[in-house]
Design a protein around this motif. Structure first.
Motif, PDB file in Angstrom:
ATOM      1  N   SER A  64       0.713  -1.130  -0.045  1.00 45.57           N
ATOM      2  CA  SER A  64       0.009   0.067  -0.003  1.00 45.57           C
ATOM      3  C   SER A  64       0.872   1.281   0.123  1.00 45.57           C
ATOM      4  CB  SER A  64      -1.022   0.052   1.127  1.00 45.57           C
ATOM      5  OG  SER A  64      -0.357   0.218   2.396  1.00 45.57           O
ATOM      6  N   LYS A  65       2.012   1.288   0.469  1.00 45.24           N
ATOM      7  CA  LYS A  65       2.808   2.424   0.594  1.00 45.24           C
ATOM      8  C   LYS A  65       3.578   2.640  -0.769  1.00 45.24           C
ATOM      9  CE  LYS A  65       4.473   2.680   5.652  1.00 45.24           C
ATOM     10  NZ  LYS A  65       5.658   2.445   6.405  1.00 45.24           N
ATOM     11  N   LEU A  66       3.735   1.428  -1.229  1.00 50.11           N
ATOM     12  CA  LEU A  66       4.371   1.607  -2.603  1.00 50.11           C
ATOM     13  C   LEU A  66       3.327   2.074  -3.758  1.00 50.11           C
ATOM     14  CD1 LEU A  66       6.414  -1.551  -3.141  1.00 50.11           C
ATOM     15  CD2 LEU A  66       7.374   0.687  -3.082  1.00 50.11           C
ATOM     16  N   TYR A  67       2.158   1.663  -3.422  1.00 50.44           N
ATOM     17  CA  TYR A  67       0.790   2.175  -4.409  1.00 50.44           C
ATOM     18  C   TYR A  67       0.830   3.935  -4.119  1.00 50.44           C
ATOM     19  CZ  TYR A  67      -3.782   3.188  -6.131  1.00 50.44           C
ATOM     20  OH  TYR A  67      -4.600   3.625  -6.786  1.00 50.44           O
ATOM     21  N   ASN A  68       0.772   4.301  -2.776  1.00 49.50           N
ATOM     22  CA  ASN A  68       0.638   5.804  -2.572  1.00 49.50           C
ATOM     23  C   ASN A  68       1.783   6.366  -3.161  1.00 49.50           C
ATOM     24  OD1 ASN A  68      -1.664   5.668  -1.231  1.00 49.50           O
ATOM     25  ND2 ASN A  68      -0.791   5.121   0.814  1.00 49.50           N
ATOM     26  N   THR A  69       3.253   5.680  -3.109  1.00 47.63           N
ATOM     27  CA  THR A  69       4.179   6.718  -3.628  1.00 47.63           C
ATOM     28  C   THR A  69       4.192   6.479  -5.271  1.00 47.63           C
ATOM     29  OG1 THR A  69       5.742   5.764  -1.882  1.00 47.63           O
ATOM     30  CG2 THR A  69       6.760   6.515  -3.610  1.00 47.63           C
ATOM     31  N   ASN A  70       3.598   5.619  -5.505  1.00 48.69           N
ATOM     32  CA  ASN A  70       3.559   5.495  -7.157  1.00 48.69           C
ATOM     33  C   ASN A  70       2.596   6.585  -7.701  1.00 48.69           C
ATOM     34  OD1 ASN A  70       5.549   3.625  -7.969  1.00 48.69           O
ATOM     35  ND2 ASN A  70       4.188   1.894  -7.788  1.00 48.69           N
ATOM     36  N   HIS A  71       1.396   6.588  -6.682  1.00 49.48           N
ATOM     37  CA  HIS A  71       0.212   7.647  -7.119  1.00 49.48           C
ATOM     38  C   HIS A  71       0.643   8.942  -7.140  1.00 49.48           C
ATOM     39  CE1 HIS A  71      -3.771   8.971  -7.459  1.00 49.48           C
ATOM     40  NE2 HIS A  71      -3.631   9.629  -6.497  1.00 49.48           N
ATOM     41  N   GLN A  72       1.626   9.293  -6.023  1.00 53.97           N
ATOM     42  CA  GLN A  72       2.281  10.739  -5.715  1.00 53.97           C
ATOM     43  C   GLN A  72       3.085  11.219  -6.952  1.00 53.97           C
ATOM     44  OE1 GLN A  72       4.098  10.736  -1.918  1.00 53.97           O
ATOM     45  NE2 GLN A  72       1.947  10.876  -1.000  1.00 53.97           N
ATOM     46  N   ILE A  73       3.850  10.022  -7.306  1.00 50.70           N
ATOM     47  CA  ILE A  73       4.985  10.339  -8.488  1.00 50.70           C
ATOM     48  C   ILE A  73       4.025  10.462  -9.814  1.00 50.70           C
ATOM     49  CG2 ILE A  73       6.356   9.005 -10.084  1.00 50.70           C
ATOM     50  CD1 ILE A  73       7.661   7.665  -7.502  1.00 50.70           C
ATOM     51  N   TYR A  74       2.973   9.831 -10.148  1.00 52.86           N
ATOM     52  CA  TYR A  74       2.236  10.155 -11.231  1.00 52.86           C
ATOM     53  C   TYR A  74       1.571  11.538 -11.190  1.00 52.86           C
ATOM     54  CZ  TYR A  74      -1.892   9.760 -14.361  1.00 52.86           C
ATOM     55  OH  TYR A  74      -2.410   9.992 -15.311  1.00 52.86           O
ATOM     56  N   GLN A  75       1.103  11.595  -9.947  1.00 50.05           N
ATOM     57  CA  GLN A  75       0.326  13.348  -9.755  1.00 50.05           C
ATOM     58  C   GLN A  75       1.490  14.249  -9.957  1.00 50.05           C
ATOM     59  OE1 GLN A  75      -2.581  14.071  -9.787  1.00 50.05           O
ATOM     60  NE2 GLN A  75      -3.485  12.168  -9.084  1.00 50.05           N
ATOM     61  N   THR A  76       2.670  13.953  -9.434  1.00 50.14           N
ATOM     62  CA  THR A  76       3.717  14.976  -9.597  1.00 50.14           C
ATOM     63  C   THR A  76       4.013  15.195 -11.198  1.00 50.14           C
ATOM     64  OG1 THR A  76       4.531  14.407  -7.476  1.00 50.14           O
ATOM     65  CG2 THR A  76       6.037  15.647  -8.925  1.00 50.14           C
ATOM     66  N   GLN A  77       4.176  13.929 -11.717  1.00 51.63           N
ATOM     67  CA  GLN A  77       4.604  14.095 -13.185  1.00 51.63           C
ATOM     68  C   GLN A  77       3.580  14.663 -13.793  1.00 51.63           C
ATOM     69  OE1 GLN A  77       5.147   9.887 -14.301  1.00 51.63           O
ATOM     70  NE2 GLN A  77       7.413  10.093 -13.701  1.00 51.63           N
ATOM     71  N   LYS A  78       2.439  14.610 -13.697  1.00 45.87           N
ATOM     72  CA  LYS A  78       1.112  15.172 -14.375  1.00 45.87           C
ATOM     73  C   LYS A  78       1.192  16.930 -14.218  1.00 45.87           C
ATOM     74  CE  LYS A  78      -3.984  14.830 -14.674  1.00 45.87           C
ATOM     75  NZ  LYS A  78      -4.957  14.077 -13.884  1.00 45.87           N
ATOM     76  N   GLU A  79       1.645  17.296 -12.756  1.00 45.89           N
ATOM     77  CA  GLU A  79       1.539  18.675 -12.400  1.00 45.89           C
ATOM     78  C   GLU A  79       2.888  19.337 -13.363  1.00 45.89           C
ATOM     79  OE1 GLU A  79       2.002  19.118  -8.293  1.00 45.89           O
ATOM     80  OE2 GLU A  79      -0.057  18.514  -7.847  1.00 45.89           O
ATOM     81  N   ILE A  80       3.970  18.419 -13.473  1.00 42.69           N
ATOM     82  CA  ILE A  80       5.066  18.864 -14.238  1.00 42.69           C
ATOM     83  C   ILE A  80       4.659  19.190 -15.776  1.00 42.69           C
ATOM     84  CG2 ILE A  80       7.305  18.259 -14.877  1.00 42.69           C
ATOM     85  CD1 ILE A  80       7.862  17.094 -12.258  1.00 42.69           C
ATOM     86  N   LYS A  81       4.073  18.489 -16.119  1.00 37.71           N
ATOM     87  CA  LYS A  81       3.486  18.436 -17.367  1.00 37.71           C
ATOM     88  C   LYS A  81       2.697  19.715 -17.792  1.00 37.71           C
ATOM     89  CE  LYS A  81       1.613  15.857 -21.106  1.00 37.71           C
ATOM     90  NZ  LYS A  81       0.901  14.706 -21.425  1.00 37.71           N
ATOM     91  N   LEU A  82       1.621  20.003 -16.572  1.00 41.73           N
ATOM     92  CA  LEU A  82       0.915  21.223 -17.007  1.00 41.73           C
ATOM     93  C   LEU A  82       1.700  22.418 -16.735  1.00 41.73           C
ATOM     94  CD1 LEU A  82      -2.337  20.062 -14.750  1.00 41.73           C
ATOM     95  CD2 LEU A  82      -2.137  20.447 -17.116  1.00 41.73           C
ATOM     96  N   GLN A  83       2.728  22.496 -15.651  1.00 43.68           N
ATOM     97  CA  GLN A  83       3.444  23.561 -15.716  1.00 43.68           C
ATOM     98  C   GLN A  83       4.271  23.744 -16.628  1.00 43.68           C
ATOM     99  OE1 GLN A  83       3.273  25.783 -13.397  1.00 43.68           O
ATOM    100  NE2 GLN A  83       1.603  24.556 -12.253  1.00 43.68           N
ATOM    101  N   ASP A  84       4.941  22.816 -17.593  1.00 43.55           N
ATOM    102  CA  ASP A  84       5.595  22.953 -18.729  1.00 43.55           C
ATOM    103  C   ASP A  84       4.672  23.428 -19.730  1.00 43.55           C
ATOM    104  OD1 ASP A  84       7.824  21.925 -17.559  1.00 43.55           O
ATOM    105  OD2 ASP A  84       7.559  20.153 -18.416  1.00 43.55           O
ATOM    106  N   GLU A  85       3.481  23.161 -19.835  1.00 43.35           N
ATOM    107  CA  GLU A  85       2.722  23.721 -20.732  1.00 43.35           C
ATOM    108  C   GLU A  85       2.226  25.021 -20.570  1.00 43.35           C
ATOM    109  OE1 GLU A  85      -0.838  21.222 -20.893  1.00 43.35           O
ATOM    110  OE2 GLU A  85      -0.071  19.569 -21.881  1.00 43.35           O
ATOM    111  N   LYS A  86       2.166  25.372 -19.371  1.00 42.09           N
ATOM    112  CA  LYS A  86       2.042  26.860 -19.038  1.00 42.09           C
ATOM    113  C   LYS A  86       3.175  27.725 -19.365  1.00 42.09           C
ATOM    114  CE  LYS A  86      -1.414  26.907 -15.283  1.00 42.09           C
ATOM    115  NZ  LYS A  86      -1.868  27.265 -13.842  1.00 42.09           N
TER     116      LYS A  86
END
Length: 135
Positions: A64-86
């Motif tokens: 479950s910790k690994l799942y949460n960490t992977n979810h946070q990594i995915y969210q961070t990558q998504k935010e980075i992509k949005l910030q790159d577009e901005k």
């Protein structure tokens, strides 16, 4: 000697051989063998089961910790992509602002008139600045 094969075969005297016929037994229920374990062996097996249960619980927690960490990594990558577009949009706007031809074209479309060389600044703007500066 008696002949037993061919045309001249003589019948042998039948020998009565005693054959043991298997006795028909009804199927009795299979006897259950019980294992007699000592108290120490029982405690040992109980401890092993408890240890395995703890290990499996830890693995579930780790998963479950690994799942949460992977979810946070995915969210961070998504935010980075949005910030790159901005960032790309802001760089395009900066290029528009830095380019004087584009800036003057946008000012004209916005209703501004270009400044003439013989035009003097408005007296109101300078008068207000002087009053606040003396205070």
């Amino acid at each position: 000697m008696a002949y037993t094969y061919g045309n001249l075969a003589v019948r042998e005297t039948e020998r009565h051989q005693e054959t043991k016929k298997p006795q028909k037994r009804s199927n009795p229920s299979p006897s259950r063998k019980t294992l007699k374990l000592s108290a120490l062996e029982k405690l040992f097996y109980l401890a092993i089961c408890f240890g395995v249960a703890l290990m499996l619980g830890y693995l579930v927690l780790l998963n479950s910790k690994l799942y949460n960490t992977n979810h946070q990594i995915y969210q961070t990558q998504k935010e980075i992509k949005l910030q790159d577009e901005k960032n790309a949009e802001l760089k395009a706007m900066l290029w528009t602002v830095k380019n004087p031809e584009k800036l003057s074209a946008e000012a004209i479309t916005g209703g501004f008139k270009p400044v003439q060389e013989d035009q003097k600044p408005s007296p109101d703007n300078g008068a207000n600045d002087r009053k606040t500066a003396s205070r």
